[in-house]
Design an enzyme around this catalytic site. Structure first.
Site, PDB file in Angstrom:
ATOM      1  N   CYS A   1     -54.998 -54.904 -64.886  1.00  0.00           N
ATOM      2  CA  CYS A   1     -55.350 -53.783 -65.764  1.00  0.00           C
ATOM      3  C   CYS A   1     -54.171 -53.276 -66.584  1.00  0.00           C
ATOM      4  O   CYS A   1     -54.338 -52.818 -67.711  1.00  0.00           O
ATOM      5  CB  CYS A   1     -55.927 -52.623 -64.950  1.00  0.00           C
ATOM      6  SG  CYS A   1     -57.047 -53.132 -63.626  1.00  0.00           S
TER       7      CYS A   1
ATOM      8  N   CYS B   1     -53.316 -53.970 -70.407  1.00  0.00           N
ATOM      9  CA  CYS B   1     -54.037 -53.250 -71.473  1.00  0.00           C
ATOM     10  C   CYS B   1     -53.911 -51.736 -71.331  1.00  0.00           C
ATOM     11  O   CYS B   1     -53.784 -51.024 -72.318  1.00  0.00           O
ATOM     12  CB  CYS B   1     -55.527 -53.582 -71.445  1.00  0.00           C
ATOM     13  SG  CYS B   1     -55.888 -55.257 -71.951  1.00  0.00           S
ATOM     14  N   HIS B   2     -54.005 -51.232 -70.098  1.00  0.00           N
ATOM     15  CA  HIS B   2     -54.082 -49.773 -69.920  1.00  0.00           C
ATOM     16  C   HIS B   2     -52.716 -49.141 -69.663  1.00  0.00           C
ATOM     17  O   HIS B   2     -52.621 -47.917 -69.609  1.00  0.00           O
ATOM     18  CB  HIS B   2     -55.039 -49.425 -68.771  1.00  0.00           C
ATOM     19  CG  HIS B   2     -56.447 -49.876 -69.029  1.00  0.00           C
ATOM     20  ND1 HIS B   2     -57.288 -49.216 -69.895  1.00  0.00           N
ATOM     21  CD2 HIS B   2     -57.140 -50.947 -68.575  1.00  0.00           C
ATOM     22  CE1 HIS B   2     -58.459 -49.861 -69.941  1.00  0.00           C
ATOM     23  NE2 HIS B   2     -58.386 -50.914 -69.147  1.00  0.00           N
TER      24      HIS B   2
ATOM     25  N   MET C   1     -64.081 -53.977 -71.911  1.00  0.00           N
ATOM     26  CA  MET C   1     -63.821 -53.854 -70.474  1.00  0.00           C
ATOM     27  C   MET C   1     -64.584 -54.947 -69.735  1.00  0.00           C
ATOM     28  O   MET C   1     -65.796 -55.110 -69.917  1.00  0.00           O
ATOM     29  CB  MET C   1     -64.285 -52.465 -70.013  1.00  0.00           C
ATOM     30  CG  MET C   1     -64.228 -52.270 -68.524  1.00  0.00           C
ATOM     31  SD  MET C   1     -62.533 -52.147 -67.888  1.00  0.00           S
ATOM     32  CE  MET C   1     -62.902 -51.856 -66.155  1.00  0.00           C
TER      33      MET C   1
ATOM     34  N   HIS D   1     -44.656 -58.884 -80.695  1.00  0.00           N
ATOM     35  CA  HIS D   1     -44.565 -59.811 -79.565  1.00  0.00           C
ATOM     36  C   HIS D   1     -43.451 -60.833 -79.815  1.00  0.00           C
ATOM     37  O   HIS D   1     -42.306 -60.569 -79.540  1.00  0.00           O
ATOM     38  CB  HIS D   1     -45.930 -60.466 -79.329  1.00  0.00           C
ATOM     39  CG  HIS D   1     -46.025 -61.192 -78.031  1.00  0.00           C
ATOM     40  ND1 HIS D   1     -46.096 -60.555 -76.821  1.00  0.00           N
ATOM     41  CD2 HIS D   1     -46.036 -62.516 -77.749  1.00  0.00           C
ATOM     42  CE1 HIS D   1     -46.134 -61.442 -75.840  1.00  0.00           C
ATOM     43  NE2 HIS D   1     -46.104 -62.647 -76.391  1.00  0.00           N
TER      44      HIS D   1
ATOM     45  N   HIS E   1     -49.708 -65.911 -83.031  1.00  0.00           N
ATOM     46  CA  HIS E   1     -48.809 -66.183 -81.907  1.00  0.00           C
ATOM     47  C   HIS E   1     -47.874 -67.309 -82.334  1.00  0.00           C
ATOM     48  O   HIS E   1     -48.156 -68.481 -82.106  1.00  0.00           O
ATOM     49  CB  HIS E   1     -49.606 -66.576 -80.654  1.00  0.00           C
ATOM     50  CG  HIS E   1     -48.752 -66.601 -79.419  1.00  0.00           C
ATOM     51  ND1 HIS E   1     -47.887 -67.621 -79.129  1.00  0.00           N
ATOM     52  CD2 HIS E   1     -48.599 -65.705 -78.413  1.00  0.00           C
ATOM     53  CE1 HIS E   1     -47.257 -67.361 -77.990  1.00  0.00           C
ATOM     54  NE2 HIS E   1     -47.681 -66.200 -77.537  1.00  0.00           N
TER      55      HIS E   1
END
Ligand code: DHE
Length: 580
Positions: free
Chosen positions: A80, A83-84, A121, A360, A403
């Site tokens: 999790c 993302c969170h 989610m 990134h 990417h």
């Protein structure tokens, strides 16, 4: 070719289950929403292993046993937090702080975790990824205050620092017959090791223990020292002059990390090293001979545009400028690119460039003056002029989730020098003009879009002496595609929709078991061979396939039982000189 007719957009659910099947240290959920960016969120594997206390209890807190809390923490950090956020304040996913979770309540959280949401989610319960007990524990866990993993300051760094062979005890000259400039450092990810492989004989010269789920290698400007960083933030400094190359110093720079680099500006060769951490959010400048930590800088601060505080901006790619005594540091969540001037680290000057959130990876253009880097979850490429120290451009790559790795530089028959990136979420490859003087009309624009094998691409590669651009697709859900590589001919890029040749690298490896993915091309020093990793499960056979760059034919397959999960490969010369 059947492959080329396959759909252009990638089914991320399938992509994720493929990832999960192989990536031990980066276990990913099946069916993780419907956005490609969700496919490639970090898994804080090392944080998940820490034993953390239940934060101070308050009346009304749900009851959790210490073992339930520990296993929920582990699930949270591995599945999790990418993302969170580690502190649950939100990143690409929503915030899960207790003001929100308590407002929603236990039943809501339990159902949300079980069934997921169309917004991305995952349906952890109904997909079978979490048991009913785990979902129940996670719902209760989210009602508690977030666990805060420990800080890692100078005391912890110095405590972890080991100077194994002091500079004065190291050889004064090279003590082996290894052709160091043509040596490859190969990540053996799940073994926590690197293999040093001779570029001419393909012989494994050494296998060296490094950090957990080891990530990348970088080389000092002189080429003598190899720096390797693990996801557990352990940096190994390896002396390639020793009779048998070995680690001469190591240090842990945090609990989770992905990047390391060394000073390259004239006069500062081999003087400093830098490592960036995901947790705690910080970077550290170290002595380039010993890894002694000298200066730690936190990256906590304001998001570049909203000017709201972000408590955990992770450090992503770091490159070393060739034009100034500076490190160029991508700070992911606040969207800032820092130019860290190492000429006087007591009076450290840091230029903060506003770029875009979710920075990134990236690399230089062919002149090494411009740094092009992806803000991947925003679909943008930021261009930094490392000579002038400013943002030159911020452009759309017009594909889903760019990417580039370090990208690839080509001399395009129409547009002149261009830099390429592929995309995680679709089959497009963006070619961006990089020559503001010779081709001003094309500079910092996407001048051409190519279509390669499919989504799930991670890396592109070319070489100044080559007529080829290679595009991998290791995270594509189709086994045949993920084991193949597309090759474009640079001198045919003037055609309307340039065609590519498919190299069945996985098939060439001749591996009987598993579903290996083919990842990250890397050239030898001469630029006449390109090596690909055939990345299989940790207990299955993997390989490195060497391709003749002129003929595109198989040249050699390197197999050895010590080659466990090979992924990134770093040729000493090309890496230290930023040739790609
Ligand atoms: Fe990487 C580079 C982060 C997963 C192979 N990876 C990078 C960089 C960052 C990063 C920030 C740039 C470092 C630099 O240049 O200083 N990688 C992450 C993640 O956060 C992510 C998405 C998930 C995670 O939990 O770590 C992730 N990376 C992977 C993989 O699964 C890969 C494919 C296999 C592996 O070895 O783990 C992988 N990453 C690589 C490689 C590079 C890299 C080979 C260097 C490419 C180059 O050419 O320089």
């Amino acid at each position: 070719m059947s492959i080329s007719s396959l759909t252009r957009s990638v089914a991320v659910g399938a992509l994720l289950s493929l990832t999960a099947s192989i990536a031990v240290a980066q276990e990913k959920p099946a069916d993780h929403g419907d956005e490609a960016s969700a496919a490639y969120q970090p898994s804080m594997t090392t944080l998940g292993q820490l034993q953390l206390e239940i934060p101070g209890r308050k009346p009304g807190d749900p009851v959790m046993t210490p073992s339930e809390y520990q296993s929920s923490n582990q699930i949270y950090f591995q599945r999790c937090a990418g993302c969170h956020g580690v502190l649950r304040k939100g990143a690409t996913g929503k915030a899960l702080t207790t003001d929100i979770t308590r407002e929603n309540g236990y039943e809501y959280l339990r159902d949300f975790i079980t069934y997921g949401s169309p917004a991305g989610m995952p349906n952890w319960g109904t997909s079978g990824d979490m048991t009913e007990e785990q979902v129940d524990a996670m719902a209760r866990y989210l009602l508690l205050e977030p666990a805060v993993p420990p800080e890692w300051g100078m005391a912890e760094m110095r405590g972890s620092w080991e100077l194994i062979v002091a500079p004065e005890d190291r050889p004064a000259e090279k003590m082996n017959d290894i052709d160091i400039d043509n040596l490859f450092s190969v990540t053996l990810r799940d073994a926590g090791q690197v293999a040093l492989i001779d570029g001419a004989s393909y012989e494994i010269k050494a296998i060296i223990d490094t950090g957990y789920a080891v990530h990348i290698s970088r080389i000092s400007a002189s080429g003598r020292y190899l720096f390797v960083i693990g996801r557990d933030a352990l940096v190994n400094m390896i002396d390639l002059w020793m009779a048998e190359p070995a680690t001469v110093a190591k240090i842990k720079v945090g609990s989770e990390a992905r990047s390391v680099e060394t000073s390259k500006f004239k006069g500062y060769e081999d003087k400093y090293a830098i490592a960036g951490a995901y947790w705690p959010p910080q970077y550290v400048i170290m002595d380039g001979d010993t890894l002694e930590p000298l200066k730690i800088k936190s990256t906590r601060g304001m998001i570049f545009d909203t000017q709201e505080f972000h408590p955990e901006p992770r450090v992503a790619a770091i490159v070393a400028s060739h034009y100034r005594p500076e490190f160029i540091v991508n700070v992911k969540e606040t969207g800032k690119i820092l130019l860290v001037d190492y000429s006087d680290i007591k009076n450290l000057k840091v230029t903060e460039i506003e770029a875009e959130r979710f920075l990134h990876d990236g690399g230089f253009d062919s002149t090494k003056r411009y740094f092009l880097t992806a803000a991947n979850a925003r679909g943008k490429i930021a261009v930094i002029d490392t000579k002038e120290g400013e943002l030159t451009a911020l452009l759309e790559s017009e594909g889903e989730t760019p990417h580039p790795g370090r990208g690839a530089n080509l001399n395009h028959p129409v547009y002149g020098p261009v830099w390429a990136t592929s995309h995680l979420g679709d089959d497009t490859v963006a070619l961006i003009g990089t020559d503001p003087e010779g081709n001003p009309d094309n500079a910092w624009k996407m001048v051409q879009q190519l279509y390669a094998l499919g989504g799930g691409s991670l890396f592109v590669k070319s070489h100044p002496t080559s007529n080829h651009l290679y595009v991998d697709a290791p995270l594509n859900p189709d086994a045949e595609i993920s084991a193949s590589v597309a090759v474009f001919k640079v001198d045919e890029l003037d055609q309307e929709e340039p065609e590519y040749t498919v190299l069945p690298i996985g098939e060439w490896a001749g591996i009987a078991e598993g579903q290996p993915r083919v990842v990250q091309g890397e050239y030898n020093q001469a630029g006449n061979e390109i090596w690909f990793s055939v990345w299989n499960g940790a207990n299955l056979e993997s390989a490195i396939v060497v391709v003749d760059d002129k003929t595109l034919e198989l040249k050699h397959v390197i197999k050895d039982e010590r080659l466990v999960t090979p992924t990134g490969k770093f040729n000493v010369f090309n890496t230290r000189s930023d040739v790609y």
